[in-house]
Design an enzyme around this catalytic site. Structure first.
Site, short mmCIF file in Angstrom:
data_model
loop_
_atom_site.label_atom_id
_atom_site.label_comp_id
_atom_site.label_asym_id
_atom_site.label_seq_id
_atom_site.Cartn_x
_atom_site.Cartn_y
_atom_site.Cartn_z
N GLN A 85 51.26 82.84 40.69
CA GLN A 85 50.23 81.90 40.26
C GLN A 85 50.25 81.69 38.75
OE1 GLN A 85 46.12 83.64 39.92
NE2 GLN A 85 45.85 82.46 41.78
N HIS A 126 50.15 86.61 43.17
CA HIS A 126 48.97 86.40 44.02
C HIS A 126 49.13 87.26 45.27
CE1 HIS A 126 45.95 83.50 46.17
NE2 HIS A 126 45.81 84.73 46.52
N PHE A 130 40.53 92.15 44.08
CA PHE A 130 41.57 91.16 44.36
C PHE A 130 42.70 91.80 45.20
CE2 PHE A 130 45.18 88.58 42.14
CZ PHE A 130 45.26 87.69 43.20
N GLU A 186 43.91 91.31 49.13
CA GLU A 186 45.29 90.95 49.52
C GLU A 186 45.83 91.93 50.57
OE1 GLU A 186 47.23 88.15 48.66
OE2 GLU A 186 45.21 87.59 48.04
N LYS A 201 43.74 91.45 53.96
CA LYS A 201 43.99 90.18 54.67
C LYS A 201 45.46 90.03 55.07
CE LYS A 201 43.42 85.17 54.22
NZ LYS A 201 42.97 84.07 53.36
N HIS A 202 46.37 90.30 54.13
CA HIS A 202 47.79 90.02 54.39
C HIS A 202 48.61 91.31 54.64
CE1 HIS A 202 47.15 85.88 53.03
NE2 HIS A 202 46.49 86.38 52.00
P1 AMP Z 1 44.42 84.39 49.90
O1 AMP Z 1 43.46 84.60 51.00
O2 AMP Z 1 45.34 85.51 49.70
O3 AMP Z 1 45.00 83.02 49.98
O4 AMP Z 1 43.57 84.38 48.59
C1 AMP Z 1 42.61 83.43 48.35
C2 AMP Z 1 41.51 84.11 47.58
O5 AMP Z 1 42.05 84.82 46.49
C3 AMP Z 1 40.52 83.10 47.04
O6 AMP Z 1 39.23 83.60 47.24
C4 AMP Z 1 40.87 83.08 45.56
O7 AMP Z 1 39.77 82.78 44.77
C5 AMP Z 1 41.33 84.49 45.33
N1 AMP Z 1 42.23 84.58 44.19
C6 AMP Z 1 43.37 83.88 44.00
N2 AMP Z 1 43.93 84.23 42.84
C7 AMP Z 1 43.13 85.16 42.28
C8 AMP Z 1 43.17 85.89 41.07
N3 AMP Z 1 44.17 85.75 40.19
N4 AMP Z 1 42.17 86.77 40.85
C9 AMP Z 1 41.17 86.94 41.72
N5 AMP Z 1 41.07 86.28 42.88
C10 AMP Z 1 42.04 85.39 43.15
#
Ligand code: AMP
Length: 230
Positions: free
Chosen positions: A37, A64, A114, A118, A121-122
């Site tokens: 990102q 990300h 964060f 990750e 979820k993943h």
């Molecule tokens: P994902 O479900 O992995 O697609 O992540 C999406 C979520 O991650 C959303 O709520 C975004 O706001 C959050 N997100 C994406 N990049 C960042 C970041 N650099 N720091 C914190 N949250 C993030």
């Protein structure tokens, strides 16, 4: 005689059930998207961002996530609630994660939420291949193979707020490792289309080698996109 054949049938049924169970808990995804990102594009949106508590991240693409995906374009999520994120399992990677995968969400924080999101979820969907520690170390290793900001710079594409052609960006990002990247765009606070995230595909094995993506997400960029400052 009859009891013996009944026992044999029961054994066969049990073995079949066992192999079905083993199959259902092994590899349930085809490949990974590795997603980086551009922090400038996360921050200049109408929602804005907050720098992590250890300060403004460097002007580089950040991790990300590493997302198990299927060839039909879907992505499994939240696969194992019995194995939630546990920071102590990646304690030796925290300082690297802070610099390579900085949090930008508000309020300002240390990043654990964060990375925890990750993994939960993943990451839990990749458990058949990677445990928690290996999941994060794999993401760090893939990121360190190629510096995408430098690859763009070599093609005279700079994070200076100018617009660049999407195909030139794609070509520049393809040069270092030969695989076609996918670009995700978002909009800045004024609604301008901009370079937000870069996706590359890696195989669903321990070594996470680059592969051509079996499928790309839906296009979100125009033919000319902004590369904002950070
Ligand atoms: P994902 O479900 O992995 O697609 O992540 C999406 C979520 O991650 C959303 O709520 C975004 O706001 C959050 N997100 C994406 N990049 C960042 C970041 N650099 N720091 C914190 N949250 C993030």
């Amino acid at each position: 005689m009859r009891t013996q054949s009944n026992n044999l049938m029961l054994l066969i049924k049990l073995l079949t059930l066992h192999s079905l169970l083993v199959l259902s808990t092994s590899q349930q995804f085809d490949f990974f998207y590795f997603v980086q990102q551009w922090p400038g594009s996360y921050c200049n949106t109408k929602d804005g961002c907050c720098y992590p508590i250890n300060g403004k991240p460097t002007s580089e693409f950040g991790i990300h996530g590493l997302w198990p995906s299927l060839k039909d374009g879907s992505r499994p999520s939240y696969c194992d609630s019995s194995n939630p994120f546990n920071a102590s399992k990646i304690s030796n990677l925290i300082s690297q994660m802070k610099s390579e995968g900085p949090t930008l969400s508000c309020p300002s924080n240390d990043g654990l939420t964060f990375w925890s999101d990750e993994w939960n979820k993943h990451g839990t969907c990749s458990e058949s291949v990677l445990d928690q520690h290996r999941y994060f170390i794999t993401a760090l290793n893939i990121k360190n193979r190629v510096n995408f900001r430098l690859a763009l710079e070599e093609a005279r594409i700079y994070p200076n707020g100018s617009e660049y052609s999407l195909s030139n960006i794609r070509d520049a990002l393809k040069r270092p490792n030969g695989v076609t990247p996918w670009i995700e765009c978002n909009n800045d606070a004024l609604g301008k289309n901009q370079l937000y995230q870069i996706y590359v595909c890696v195989n669903n094995e321990w070594d996470a080698e680059y592969i051509e993506c079996p499928v790309f997400p839906t296009e979100s960029c125009g033919s000319s996109i902004k590369f904002p400052l950070f």
